[in-house]
Design a protein around this motif. Structure first.
Motif, PDB file in Angstrom:
ATOM      1  N   VAL A 119     -48.978  56.325  21.626  1.00  0.00           N
ATOM      2  CA  VAL A 119     -49.035  55.174  20.736  1.00  0.00           C
ATOM      3  C   VAL A 119     -47.764  54.359  20.940  1.00  0.00           C
ATOM      4  CG1 VAL A 119     -48.981  54.427  18.327  1.00  0.00           C
ATOM      5  CG2 VAL A 119     -50.481  56.308  19.009  1.00  0.00           C
ATOM      6  N   PHE A 120     -47.922  53.063  21.117  1.00  0.00           N
ATOM      7  CA  PHE A 120     -46.780  52.196  21.366  1.00  0.00           C
ATOM      8  C   PHE A 120     -47.201  50.785  21.000  1.00  0.00           C
ATOM      9  CE2 PHE A 120     -43.495  50.973  24.924  1.00  0.00           C
ATOM     10  CZ  PHE A 120     -42.544  50.683  23.961  1.00  0.00           C
ATOM     11  N   ASN A 121     -46.500  50.170  20.082  1.00  0.00           N
ATOM     12  CA  ASN A 121     -46.786  48.784  19.735  1.00  0.00           C
ATOM     13  C   ASN A 121     -45.578  48.177  19.032  1.00  0.00           C
ATOM     14  OD1 ASN A 121     -47.161  49.155  16.724  1.00  0.00           O
ATOM     15  ND2 ASN A 121     -48.860  50.443  17.435  1.00  0.00           N
ATOM     16  N   VAL A 122     -45.642  46.910  18.746  1.00  0.00           N
ATOM     17  CA  VAL A 122     -44.520  46.189  18.148  1.00  0.00           C
ATOM     18  C   VAL A 122     -44.028  46.866  16.880  1.00  0.00           C
ATOM     19  CG1 VAL A 122     -43.836  44.025  17.037  1.00  0.00           C
ATOM     20  CG2 VAL A 122     -45.198  43.968  19.133  1.00  0.00           C
ATOM     21  N   PHE A 123     -44.939  47.351  16.048  1.00  0.00           N
ATOM     22  CA  PHE A 123     -44.563  47.955  14.781  1.00  0.00           C
ATOM     23  C   PHE A 123     -44.222  49.435  14.909  1.00  0.00           C
ATOM     24  CE2 PHE A 123     -47.316  44.678  12.314  1.00  0.00           C
ATOM     25  CZ  PHE A 123     -46.325  43.721  12.507  1.00  0.00           C
ATOM     26  N   GLU A 124     -44.762  50.113  15.919  1.00  0.00           N
ATOM     27  CA  GLU A 124     -44.535  51.550  16.128  1.00  0.00           C
ATOM     28  C   GLU A 124     -43.878  51.754  17.483  1.00  0.00           C
ATOM     29  OE1 GLU A 124     -48.173  53.874  14.250  1.00  0.00           O
ATOM     30  OE2 GLU A 124     -48.820  52.026  15.230  1.00  0.00           O
ATOM     31  N   GLN A 125     -42.562  51.677  17.497  1.00  0.00           N
ATOM     32  CA  GLN A 125     -41.845  51.727  18.767  1.00  0.00           C
ATOM     33  C   GLN A 125     -41.267  53.105  19.079  1.00  0.00           C
ATOM     34  OE1 GLN A 125     -39.232  48.424  19.576  1.00  0.00           O
ATOM     35  NE2 GLN A 125     -40.464  47.009  18.363  1.00  0.00           N
ATOM     36  N   TYR A 171     -37.294  44.175  14.476  1.00  0.00           N
ATOM     37  CA  TYR A 171     -37.672  45.587  14.367  1.00  0.00           C
ATOM     38  C   TYR A 171     -36.521  46.408  13.792  1.00  0.00           C
ATOM     39  CZ  TYR A 171     -38.800  50.368  15.782  1.00  0.00           C
ATOM     40  OH  TYR A 171     -39.030  51.714  15.780  1.00  0.00           O
ATOM     41  N   GLU A 172     -35.303  46.145  14.261  1.00  0.00           N
ATOM     42  CA  GLU A 172     -34.144  46.894  13.776  1.00  0.00           C
ATOM     43  C   GLU A 172     -33.915  46.648  12.292  1.00  0.00           C
ATOM     44  OE1 GLU A 172     -32.664  49.168  15.424  1.00  0.00           O
ATOM     45  OE2 GLU A 172     -33.761  48.763  17.285  1.00  0.00           O
ATOM     46  N   ASP A 173     -34.386  45.513  11.786  1.00  0.00           N
ATOM     47  CA  ASP A 173     -34.245  45.176  10.364  1.00  0.00           C
ATOM     48  C   ASP A 173     -35.544  45.426   9.605  1.00  0.00           C
ATOM     49  OD1 ASP A 173     -32.784  44.144   8.131  1.00  0.00           O
ATOM     50  OD2 ASP A 173     -33.868  42.239   8.356  1.00  0.00           O
ATOM     51  N   ASN A 174     -36.457  46.230  10.210  1.00  0.00           N
ATOM     52  CA  ASN A 174     -37.761  46.512   9.598  1.00  0.00           C
ATOM     53  C   ASN A 174     -38.517  45.237   9.273  1.00  0.00           C
ATOM     54  OD1 ASN A 174     -39.730  48.421   8.808  1.00  0.00           O
ATOM     55  ND2 ASN A 174     -39.161  48.183   6.655  1.00  0.00           N
ATOM     56  N   PHE A 175     -38.318  44.225  10.118  1.00  0.00           N
ATOM     57  CA  PHE A 175     -38.999  42.942   9.985  1.00  0.00           C
ATOM     58  C   PHE A 175     -38.756  42.306   8.616  1.00  0.00           C
ATOM     59  CE2 PHE A 175     -41.156  45.458  13.167  1.00  0.00           C
ATOM     60  CZ  PHE A 175     -41.299  44.573  14.226  1.00  0.00           C
ATOM     61  N   GLY A 176     -37.611  42.637   8.027  1.00  0.00           N
ATOM     62  CA  GLY A 176     -37.248  42.034   6.755  1.00  0.00           C
ATOM     63  C   GLY A 176     -37.964  42.608   5.551  1.00  0.00           C
ATOM     64  N   ASP A 215     -43.248  52.201   4.573  1.00  0.00           N
ATOM     65  CA  ASP A 215     -44.609  51.960   5.041  1.00  0.00           C
ATOM     66  C   ASP A 215     -45.458  53.226   5.051  1.00  0.00           C
ATOM     67  OD1 ASP A 215     -43.793  53.407   7.268  1.00  0.00           O
ATOM     68  OD2 ASP A 215     -43.625  51.663   8.572  1.00  0.00           O
ATOM     69  N   GLY A 216     -44.877  54.356   4.630  1.00  0.00           N
ATOM     70  CA  GLY A 216     -45.643  55.593   4.541  1.00  0.00           C
ATOM     71  C   GLY A 216     -45.879  56.283   5.861  1.00  0.00           C
ATOM     72  N   GLU A 224     -46.910  41.818   5.752  1.00  0.00           N
ATOM     73  CA  GLU A 224     -45.652  41.093   5.589  1.00  0.00           C
ATOM     74  C   GLU A 224     -44.908  40.997   6.919  1.00  0.00           C
ATOM     75  OE1 GLU A 224     -43.159  42.151   2.241  1.00  0.00           O
ATOM     76  OE2 GLU A 224     -44.842  43.243   1.330  1.00  0.00           O
ATOM     77  N   LYS A 225     -44.865  42.084   7.653  1.00  0.00           N
ATOM     78  CA  LYS A 225     -44.177  42.094   8.941  1.00  0.00           C
ATOM     79  C   LYS A 225     -44.809  41.092   9.903  1.00  0.00           C
ATOM     80  CE  LYS A 225     -42.942  47.013   8.652  1.00  0.00           C
ATOM     81  NZ  LYS A 225     -43.174  48.360   9.248  1.00  0.00           N
ATOM     82  N   LEU A 226     -46.124  40.999   9.846  1.00  0.00           N
ATOM     83  CA  LEU A 226     -46.851  40.127  10.763  1.00  0.00           C
ATOM     84  C   LEU A 226     -46.374  38.689  10.671  1.00  0.00           C
ATOM     85  CD1 LEU A 226     -49.255  40.209  12.783  1.00  0.00           C
ATOM     86  CD2 LEU A 226     -50.733  39.584  10.879  1.00  0.00           C
TER      87      LEU A 226
END
Length: 367
Positions: free
Chosen positions: A184-190, A333-338, A343-344, A249-251
């Motif tokens: 698994v690899f994506n913008v939100f799950e790096q 990403y380093e700032d959890n997208f603000g 996110d559980g 929100e991140k989106l």
């Protein structure tokens, strides 16, 4: 479409592949067999030449369907399957994980059964499906080498998961020079994808990454919106509610990747890809973010319709991410997208008691 090779194997894959687990189950929307065959063939027509299946997907149904769909174009495609679960002697309990079995004898038996279902005498790529690091011993590695020598497979890989993936296993795959590593690899799950990118670079290794769940279970392709109701059998519902709430929100913080107005007249429904006038849709941008990493050879989104195929297979033909765009995403990403909320999804599966997760910021979800 663009194409890449897996490791040093010479096996070519399209940069967008077809993840065929979806056509072997009803976990991501139901469809007729005819519709499923048509979708695979439509993907091939759009340049998708890498088809990724597994013996456990639908307990062989996906392999049979893939074999039927590709029968007339076998020499034009790269086929991958996975082995490592004993579904023959164990019933499926919902979406739960079946007992694993990774022995030389089982690998050979399972592969032969897979080839029978596929109607093929070989596959280009064979992956060990969610194997623990201690299960892949010298005898298993020798068996994989023998299968290559016998011509039953051309390349070997290690598919990681579930619950995102295992760092110990991925590091072992790189160390043992597996041709492919699927995670698994994506913008939100790096995590762990970025870790494996770094490992491959540090070791100057040839292992290629195959990225799965590139759209983060419907967030980055906007097929799961605040209005979407996920049915009980929908596999995307395994995500906690917090995942989707923070994800929406991140989106909004990465809309700049679309290079277009995200509010189109055709964007009212979360069930269909939005039509936009810009150079990339968000779903295409998510794929281009992955392809920015040279180590990523192929991305396997979960196609639900031929419209998905048309949009996502075209992603490599859209503008590649610039260095500036990539760096902006990474800073977010380093700032959890603000987003200042949990996110559980802060735990990874670990087969070594969590030792491999130290320093990642992730907790162990248990062995």
């Amino acid at each position: 479409m663009n194409y890449d090779t897996l490791g040093s194997s010479g096996v070519e894959v399209s940069q967008v592949g077809f993840g065929a687990w979806v056509v072997g189950t009803d976990w991501w929307g139901d469809r007729t067999r005819e519709d499923a065959v048509e979708m695979v063939q439509h993907a091939v027509d759009r340049g998708v030449t890498y088809v990724d299946t597994g013996d456990v997907y639908g307990h062989g149904d996906s392999e049979e369907l893939v074999g039927e769909a590709l029968a007339e174009v076998r020499d034009e495609v790269t086929v991958s399957t996975k082995v490592g679960y004993d579904f023959y002697n164990n019933p499926q309990a919902g979406h739960g994980e079946l007992p694993k079995k990774v022995t030389p004898e089982w690998i050979r038996t399972a592969l032969d059964r897979s080839l029978d279902r596929l109607g093929m005498d070989h596959v280009e790529l064979l992956m060990l499906h969610n194997a623990n690091v201690d299960e892949v011993d010298e005898d298993v590695l020798e068996t994989l080498d023998e299968l290559r020598e016998e011509g039953k497979v051309e390349a070997v890989g290690w598919a990681l998961g579930p619950s995102i993936g295992w760092l110990a296993e991925g590091d072992a795959a790189v160390a043992e020079e597996f041709d492919a590593l699927q995670t698994v690899f994506n913008v939100f799950e790096q995590t762990p994808g970025r870790h494996f990118v770094d490992t491959i670079r540090e070791r100057d290794a040839n292992t290629s990454i195959i990225a799965r769940v590139p759209h983060s279970s419907g967030l980055l392709n906007e097929q799961v919106t605040p209005e979407t109701e996920l049915g009980e059998g929908d596999h995307r519902a395994h995500r906690p509610t917090e995942w989707y709430e923070t994800g929406w929100e991140k989106l909004e913080s990465i809309r700049f990747l679309e290079r277009a107005d995200p509010r189109s007249a055709n964007g009212a429904s979360g069930d269909q890809p939005r039509a936009r006038d810009g150079e990339r849709t968000m779903a295409q941008a998510a794929i281009q973010w992955l392809l920015y990493h040279d180590e990523v050879a192929s991305v396997t989104p979960t196609f639900r319709t031929t419209d998905d195929v048309d949009e996502w297979a075209a992603a490599p033909d859209t503008p590649a991410l610039s260095d500036d765009e990539y760096e902006r995403v990474q800073a977010l990403y380093e700032d959890n997208f603000g987003v200042d909320r949990d996110d559980g999804m802060d735990a990874l599966r670990s087969s070594v008691g969590g030792e491999d997760l130290e320093g990642t910021g992730m907790k162990s979800a248990g062995d």
